[in-house]
Motif scaffolding. Sequence first.
Motif, PDB file in Angstrom:
ATOM      1  N   TYR A 164       0.829  -1.200   0.000  1.00 49.90           N
ATOM      2  CA  TYR A 164       0.000   0.000   0.000  1.00 49.90           C
ATOM      3  C   TYR A 164       0.871   1.260   0.000  1.00 49.90           C
ATOM      4  O   TYR A 164       0.838   2.074   0.939  1.00 49.90           O
ATOM      5  CB  TYR A 164      -0.964  -0.030   1.173  1.00 49.90           C
ATOM      6  N   LEU A 165       1.604   1.443  -1.087  1.00 47.39           N
ATOM      7  CA  LEU A 165       2.581   2.505  -1.159  1.00 47.39           C
ATOM      8  C   LEU A 165       2.477   3.192  -2.523  1.00 47.39           C
ATOM      9  O   LEU A 165       2.485   2.526  -3.567  1.00 47.39           O
ATOM     10  CB  LEU A 165       3.992   1.929  -0.953  1.00 47.39           C
ATOM     11  N   ASN A 166       2.354   4.502  -2.475  1.00 46.25           N
ATOM     12  CA  ASN A 166       2.258   5.306  -3.700  1.00 46.25           C
ATOM     13  C   ASN A 166       3.421   6.288  -3.763  1.00 46.25           C
ATOM     14  O   ASN A 166       3.956   6.693  -2.731  1.00 46.25           O
ATOM     15  CB  ASN A 166       0.944   6.080  -3.725  1.00 46.25           C
ATOM     16  N   TRP A 167       3.796   6.664  -4.976  1.00 43.27           N
ATOM     17  CA  TRP A 167       4.854   7.654  -5.203  1.00 43.27           C
ATOM     18  C   TRP A 167       4.296   8.824  -6.012  1.00 43.27           C
ATOM     19  O   TRP A 167       3.559   8.624  -6.979  1.00 43.27           O
ATOM     20  CB  TRP A 167       6.014   7.042  -5.975  1.00 43.27           C
ATOM     21  N   TYR A 168       4.672  10.035  -5.606  1.00 42.58           N
ATOM     22  CA  TYR A 168       4.247  11.259  -6.277  1.00 42.58           C
ATOM     23  C   TYR A 168       5.468  12.099  -6.625  1.00 42.58           C
ATOM     24  O   TYR A 168       6.467  12.086  -5.912  1.00 42.58           O
ATOM     25  CB  TYR A 168       3.317  12.083  -5.383  1.00 42.58           C
ATOM     26  N   GLN A 169       5.322  12.864  -7.687  1.00 42.72           N
ATOM     27  CA  GLN A 169       6.321  13.841  -8.112  1.00 42.72           C
ATOM     28  C   GLN A 169       5.706  15.230  -7.969  1.00 42.72           C
ATOM     29  O   GLN A 169       4.563  15.444  -8.374  1.00 42.72           O
ATOM     30  CB  GLN A 169       6.698  13.603  -9.577  1.00 42.72           C
ATOM     31  N   GLN A 170       6.459  16.161  -7.404  1.00 41.30           N
ATOM     32  CA  GLN A 170       5.959  17.524  -7.286  1.00 41.30           C
ATOM     33  C   GLN A 170       7.005  18.517  -7.786  1.00 41.30           C
ATOM     34  O   GLN A 170       8.147  18.490  -7.329  1.00 41.30           O
ATOM     35  CB  GLN A 170       5.566  17.869  -5.847  1.00 41.30           C
ATOM     36  N   LYS A 171       6.584  19.371  -8.687  1.00 43.93           N
ATOM     37  CA  LYS A 171       7.440  20.446  -9.176  1.00 43.93           C
ATOM     38  C   LYS A 171       7.034  21.745  -8.484  1.00 43.93           C
ATOM     39  O   LYS A 171       5.895  21.874  -8.025  1.00 43.93           O
ATOM     40  CB  LYS A 171       7.339  20.547 -10.690  1.00 43.93           C
ATOM     41  N   PRO A 172       7.956  22.714  -8.381  1.00 45.83           N
ATOM     42  CA  PRO A 172       7.667  23.953  -7.648  1.00 45.83           C
ATOM     43  C   PRO A 172       6.391  24.643  -8.139  1.00 45.83           C
ATOM     44  O   PRO A 172       6.192  24.824  -9.341  1.00 45.83           O
ATOM     45  CB  PRO A 172       8.905  24.800  -7.927  1.00 45.83           C
ATOM     46  N   GLY A 173       5.534  24.990  -7.185  1.00 46.80           N
ATOM     47  CA  GLY A 173       4.302  25.700  -7.503  1.00 46.80           C
ATOM     48  C   GLY A 173       3.212  24.849  -8.116  1.00 46.80           C
ATOM     49  O   GLY A 173       2.178  25.388  -8.522  1.00 46.80           O
ATOM     50  N   ALA A 178       0.812  21.034  -8.115  1.00 51.37           N
ATOM     51  CA  ALA A 178       0.289  19.957  -7.287  1.00 51.37           C
ATOM     52  C   ALA A 178       1.095  18.678  -7.514  1.00 51.37           C
ATOM     53  O   ALA A 178       1.711  18.496  -8.577  1.00 51.37           O
ATOM     54  CB  ALA A 178      -1.177  19.702  -7.642  1.00 51.37           C
ATOM     55  N   PRO A 179       1.099  17.789  -6.544  1.00 53.25           N
ATOM     56  CA  PRO A 179       1.741  16.493  -6.739  1.00 53.25           C
ATOM     57  C   PRO A 179       1.084  15.733  -7.888  1.00 53.25           C
ATOM     58  O   PRO A 179      -0.106  15.893  -8.165  1.00 53.25           O
ATOM     59  CB  PRO A 179       1.510  15.774  -5.407  1.00 53.25           C
ATOM     60  N   LYS A 180       1.897  14.890  -8.527  1.00 57.83           N
ATOM     61  CA  LYS A 180       1.435  14.059  -9.637  1.00 57.83           C
ATOM     62  C   LYS A 180       1.718  12.602  -9.297  1.00 57.83           C
ATOM     63  O   LYS A 180       2.839  12.260  -8.900  1.00 57.83           O
ATOM     64  CB  LYS A 180       2.184  14.440 -10.925  1.00 57.83           C
ATOM     65  N   LEU A 181       0.708  11.761  -9.430  1.00 51.29           N
ATOM     66  CA  LEU A 181       0.873  10.340  -9.130  1.00 51.29           C
ATOM     67  C   LEU A 181       1.760   9.672 -10.174  1.00 51.29           C
ATOM     68  O   LEU A 181       1.518   9.787 -11.376  1.00 51.29           O
ATOM     69  CB  LEU A 181      -0.497   9.662  -9.110  1.00 51.29           C
ATOM     70  N   LEU A 182       2.778   8.947  -9.699  1.00 46.52           N
ATOM     71  CA  LEU A 182       3.663   8.194 -10.587  1.00 46.52           C
ATOM     72  C   LEU A 182       3.403   6.690 -10.509  1.00 46.52           C
ATOM     73  O   LEU A 182       3.281   6.003 -11.523  1.00 46.52           O
ATOM     74  CB  LEU A 182       5.126   8.445 -10.210  1.00 46.52           C
ATOM     75  N   ILE A 183       3.400   6.194  -9.281  1.00 44.54           N
ATOM     76  CA  ILE A 183       3.338   4.757  -9.009  1.00 44.54           C
ATOM     77  C   ILE A 183       2.290   4.519  -7.932  1.00 44.54           C
ATOM     78  O   ILE A 183       2.253   5.257  -6.942  1.00 44.54           O
ATOM     79  CB  ILE A 183       4.699   4.227  -8.493  1.00 44.54           C
ATOM     80  N   TYR A 184       1.452   3.504  -8.083  1.00 42.31           N
ATOM     81  CA  TYR A 184       0.535   3.102  -7.029  1.00 42.31           C
ATOM     82  C   TYR A 184       0.715   1.623  -6.739  1.00 42.31           C
ATOM     83  O   TYR A 184       1.276   0.888  -7.552  1.00 42.31           O
ATOM     84  CB  TYR A 184      -0.923   3.431  -7.404  1.00 42.31           C
ATOM     85  N   ALA A 185       0.247   1.205  -5.590  1.00 43.58           N
ATOM     86  CA  ALA A 185       0.385  -0.197  -5.170  1.00 43.58           C
ATOM     87  C   ALA A 185       1.829  -0.675  -5.296  1.00 43.58           C
ATOM     88  O   ALA A 185       2.088  -1.800  -5.740  1.00 43.58           O
ATOM     89  CB  ALA A 185      -0.572  -1.085  -5.970  1.00 43.58           C
ATOM     90  N   ALA A 186       2.744   0.184  -4.940  1.00 43.70           N
ATOM     91  CA  ALA A 186       4.187  -0.081  -4.863  1.00 43.70           C
ATOM     92  C   ALA A 186       4.893  -0.203  -6.205  1.00 43.70           C
ATOM     93  O   ALA A 186       6.037   0.248  -6.344  1.00 43.70           O
ATOM     94  CB  ALA A 186       4.478  -1.332  -4.020  1.00 43.70           C
TER      95      ALA A 186
END
Lengths: 107, 126
Positions: A32-41, A43-51
């Motif tokens: 149950y692990l997700n990864w997000y990328q955030q650039k300055p200014g 919102a976060p962007k979902l990259l990976i879900y469910a590990a």
Amino acid sequence: DIQMTQSPSSLSASVGDRVTITCRASQSISSYLNWYQQKPGKAPKLLIYAASSLQSGVPSRFSGSGSGTDFTLTISSLQPEDFATYYCQQSYSTPDSFGQGTKLEIK
Amino acid sequence: QVQLQESGPGLVKPSQTLSLTCTVSGGSISSGSYYWSWIRQPAGKGLEWIGRIYTSGSTNYNPSLKSRVTISVDTSKNQFSLKLSSVTAADTAVYYCASLSRVVIGDYYYYYMDVWGKGTTVTVSS
């Protein structure tokens, strides 16, 4: 509450490098692990879900692995647009919690 | 594709109640596959999960904020809202709304926030 710890907190790398970011949970969270990328200014962007599942539209150079307490996000060949801050997040139990972030900078 | 947009006052006085709304477009907030979430981020800091609501009205809140937080949904307006009472300077942050989607892998459900609003900055100051 489950604590998420990322390492390193910051990382300098060059275009074309292979980069790995680690996330550790204070207790087992299965996958149950997700990864997000955030650039300055932005919102976060979902990259990976469910590990390890790649979100639609995300380049295949991003990959995730791990289960239990230890997880990794790997970028196989850094591109200029990948320089950003990355967060892991557990969705195993409420409250959902995020790692403190890993800032990926250009060397 | 669902899009989210936060709205509300950018300045709130200490001890007052912060009120934000997230408008959902491109889809119905009543869709059974979604929860609706609020997350915040103080300037230069990490992300903090505030809570979420299902369209049935059931909620989950961060225990650190639970005594001050209310999340509600208005299906007729395709909106959901956040109220945070008794605010202090520590509540100054960018506030994001997000949709929480669910996928089945094997025998298990996995949840992730796949659509985010652009965020709105709220400053608590007199």
